[in-house]
Design a protein around this motif. Structure first.
Motif, PDB file in Angstrom:
ATOM      1  N   GLY A   1      53.562  29.179  38.517  1.00 22.87           N
ATOM      2  CA  GLY A   1      53.039  27.940  39.080  1.00 22.87           C
ATOM      3  C   GLY A   1      51.608  28.113  39.551  1.00 22.87           C
ATOM      4  O   GLY A   1      50.883  29.006  39.101  1.00 22.87           O
ATOM      5  N   GLY A   2      51.215  27.209  40.498  1.00 25.75           N
ATOM      6  CA  GLY A   2      49.859  27.260  41.025  1.00 25.75           C
ATOM      7  C   GLY A   2      49.849  27.783  42.453  1.00 25.75           C
ATOM      8  O   GLY A   2      50.899  27.961  43.079  1.00 25.75           O
ATOM      9  N   ASN A   3      48.669  27.978  42.980  1.00 28.33           N
ATOM     10  CA  ASN A   3      48.514  28.611  44.311  1.00 28.33           C
ATOM     11  C   ASN A   3      48.539  27.595  45.455  1.00 28.33           C
ATOM     12  O   ASN A   3      48.601  27.982  46.611  1.00 28.33           O
ATOM     13  N   TYR A   4      48.469  26.283  45.131  1.00 27.18           N
ATOM     14  CA  TYR A   4      48.282  25.294  46.202  1.00 27.18           C
ATOM     15  C   TYR A   4      49.544  24.516  46.552  1.00 27.18           C
ATOM     16  O   TYR A   4      49.670  24.009  47.663  1.00 27.18           O
ATOM     17  N   ASP A   5      50.458  24.366  45.577  1.00 27.38           N
ATOM     18  CA  ASP A   5      51.679  23.571  45.780  1.00 27.38           C
ATOM     19  C   ASP A   5      52.510  24.216  46.884  1.00 27.38           C
ATOM     20  O   ASP A   5      53.120  25.256  46.679  1.00 27.38           O
ATOM     21  N   GLY A   6      52.512  23.589  48.043  1.00 24.37           N
ATOM     22  CA  GLY A   6      53.236  24.118  49.193  1.00 24.37           C
ATOM     23  C   GLY A   6      52.324  24.851  50.158  1.00 24.37           C
ATOM     24  O   GLY A   6      52.120  24.420  51.306  1.00 24.37           O
ATOM     25  N   ALA A   7      51.712  25.940  49.681  1.00 26.90           N
ATOM     26  CA  ALA A   7      50.907  26.791  50.568  1.00 26.90           C
ATOM     27  C   ALA A   7      49.796  26.015  51.275  1.00 26.90           C
ATOM     28  O   ALA A   7      49.461  26.299  52.447  1.00 26.90           O
ATOM     29  N   ALA A   8      49.203  25.034  50.585  1.00 21.83           N
ATOM     30  CA  ALA A   8      48.109  24.276  51.205  1.00 21.83           C
ATOM     31  C   ALA A   8      48.549  23.640  52.521  1.00 21.83           C
ATOM     32  O   ALA A   8      47.787  23.610  53.506  1.00 21.83           O
TER      33      ALA A   8
END
Lengths: 431, 431
Positions: free
Chosen positions: A101-108
């Motif tokens: 996946g990507g690094n931003y989905d959730g963590a942001a």
């Protein structure tokens, strides 16, 4: 402290320099820990997910904040209020990802929450009620087929039987949760790990998983609600196969022509309802003739397709569903085909809190940022909080290429705009 | 000799008793030799096909007729005329079947021809030109992927390279043809085994492979032409995949909705052209989203479908094909999808002989039988004869459940009606 754009339409939001440094440091650290060569992989209740919680927790402590793990093994960061027995306000999101996946989905959303707590702590702002950041686990359904596991377990919405779900390698969800420290005995008894009455509100920042903010050139959006859905995995249209050259139109019972007419009519009704202001999306994600019997020179006797309608309004979904069934009946009668339906599946829409939406919009306006409303088509932990009766709200940040893929792309300026709006609204609510 | 129905609308045609005995005996013998437990299996250039030729040949000889095998190893039964150097008139059909097919597809036409020759022989009718029955091989494409092999080889329409085709077990067509006695050296040189100028006409009786005669309650039909076709095996519609909840209608490029709109428009244009009297059938026999990437909650980015238009008129096919391509372009533009096309395949329509159609209709009327015209949607050996410049005609016999399956069902009374009409028309032409 907050830089405001000079034009009416926010072109570049300079944001807070401290937020920016924090965000860059943490996104980099999370990326380095979970980049698998293609994308980001930190699956629900996996060591990579735990590592992400550890990275955020270490940073929170270094900033002087208190941290703990709750009974669901989620990360909790606290800015204690002067009256800590009052229900606390919570923000945050999830720290797991889909595979590649990507690094931003959730963590942001977790980083945004930490930035807000850190800012308040640094300036010595001490509210009456406590403010907490939750770094939730297990939001993505990719590993165990169940979404929102972390928030559902926390609020007593995880059925004990769901602990028996297994991943593709045969690992049991209950064992994986116990492995990271969750109290599966309580979850197994169906207990809420946290009394929803203890939570005064839930504010979640998340990248937009659709293309609307990009298409409309808006850095952020204030979410009005989270669409529910009504679904059939498999609707079958059964007509009659026949020789494609030898059967004239008036004797045909062609499943492809019947299904195409159905989709065409649904499209027209959808357009009509949109024009009347209803919130609605309609999708047949899977459709096909039967590979065991189809052929170029054979009138297709069967098609099978999925059906999904989503809306923020239960009534709009049910209205469209009724239209769908009535079109199936009419087209079936006219074309000599029969539509049959598997079990209907339902997900309730979540209504977000009107007071919080107003507060977030006012905050955006006061910062010179657009305050556009946008529905959420994808599901979020916020829906679990809202459906547990907790006043909930969401801020979307513009993001290219959707989510669940390594190409998701959030501009840091847009992220800082989202943090600024959330910070202002939370301060307003806490003061 | 011929029983005529008592009402205007032919309800029961009693037929010729000798024809009936012959037909029952031969259909039973063919069935016994090739029933595989499920259906009839006598594949092109197989021992079962040869066995069928042997059964018909033995009966023809026992009735006093002359038989031989031609250079293509087809069965030839001859009633010699008084002027045998004149081009001969031929009737018949094919003796092979698809695997697990029915007993009437093909064989009915050979038995009808034999019944006519036997009747003329028994009454001592001696025409000027010879009358022959051809029991052709290799009409079905099921084994080698090529239809009309027997008639094509006979008339020089089989390309030498096609001898290299192989069946599912790796057997080469050329070897299988040589194995039953065909002169593959001549076929391999591209020679016609029989000069088309030697054939004065070709009359073929065949079961209808569609449902029209059953639906219109007609025992027989006079065939006006054999539909050709224009085809694409694979048309791809490429839009853009996306989250089914998060992308609003105005930002979608949904391949299923675009394909459904295309099929809906084609259906309307088809109806319009039918109303204006054009002969046309349109089929998308295979259609589907891509199983490697489709999902219920994903806007389908791709569909793939086959396209086929058939008509007795080349102009009607080409007109409809142009409409199809122009609809693809318009819908593509409107919906942000792109249609792409594999190689177009073509089969020429065959025009049947107007004089023979008139003769067959007059014969039917004189027998108190309906003389309705009907197009042939399926291909037949008659198309090969017609496209070799030989005046050709066909009589269809009512048949339930289509063909290429064990459930095909022809009433013996309808078959006798077809024989009677053919016999009367051939006698009229020969006298």
């Amino acid at each position: 402290m907050i830089g405001v754009a000079t034009s009416d339409r926010c072109e570049v939001f300079s944001g807070d320099a401290t937020d920016q440094l924090l965000a860059r440091e943490l996104f980099d650290a999370l990326h380095a820990a979970a980049f698998d060569g293609t994308g980001i992989t930190r699956e629900a209740y996996s060591p990579h997910e735990s590592q992400a919680l550890g990275i955020i927790e270490a940073k929170a402590r270094s900033l002087g904040l208190t941290t703990e793990r709750d009974a669901g093994a989620n990360l909790v960061i606290t800015l204690e209020g002067t009256e800590p027995d009052l229900p606390f306000l919570a923000c945050g999101s999830h720290l797991d990802s889909v595979p590649q996946g990507g690094n931003y989905d959730g963590a942001a959303g977790v980083i945004a929450g930490l930035a807000i707590l850190a800012g308040f702590h640094a300036e010595g702002f001490r509210p009456r009620r406590s403010l907490k950041v939750l770094g939730l686990r297990g939001e993505e359904s990719a590993r165990f087929g169940r979404a929102y596991i972390g928030s559902s377990a926390l609020l007593g919405a995880l059925h004990p039987g769901e602990l028996e779900a297994r991943d593709r390698d045969g690992h049991r969800l209950g064992d994986c949760m116990a492995g990271v420290g969750a109290d599966v005995a309580r979850i197994g008894r169906g207990e809420a790990l946290l009394d929803p009455a203890r939570i005064a509100g839930w504010i979640e920042l998340h990248i937009e998983q659709g293309p609307v903010l990009v298409a409309r050139d808006l850095p952020i959006g204030i979410v009005t609600g989270i669409r529910g859905n009504l679904r059939h995995r498999a609707v079958e249209c059964r007509g009659e196969a026949g020789h494609s050259g030898a059967v004239p139109r008036w004797l045909r019972r062609d499943a492809v022509f019947a299904s195409a007419e159905l989709v065409g009519h649904l499209d027209r009704h959808w357009r009509t309802l949109l024009e009347r202001g209803r919130d609605l999306v309609v999708t047949c994600g899977e459709m096909g003739t039967d590979p065991r019997e189809h052929a170029i020179a054979r009138i297709p006797g069967t098609t099978c397709f999925s059906f999904e309608v989503r809306s923020q309004s239960r009534e709009a979904m049910e209205t469209f569903y009724d239209i769908f069934r009535s079109e199936c009946a009419m087209i079936g009668e006219e074309r000599g085909v029969v539509f049959s339906f598997d079990q209907r599946m339902e997900t309730e829409p979540a209504v977000l809190d009107a007071a919080w939406i107003a507060r977030l919009k006012a905050a955006a306006e006061s910062l010179g940022l657009p305050a556009e409303e946008i529905p959420s088509g994808a599901g979020h932990d916020a829906a679990v909080f809202a459906n547990a009766g907790i006043p909930s709200a969401m801020v979307f940040v513009r993001n290219q290429h959707g989510s669940h893929n390594p190409r998701e792309a959030m501009e840091i300026g847009d992220f800082l705009a989202g943090i600024a709006v959330m910070r202002a609204a939370i301060r307003e609510a806490l003061e």
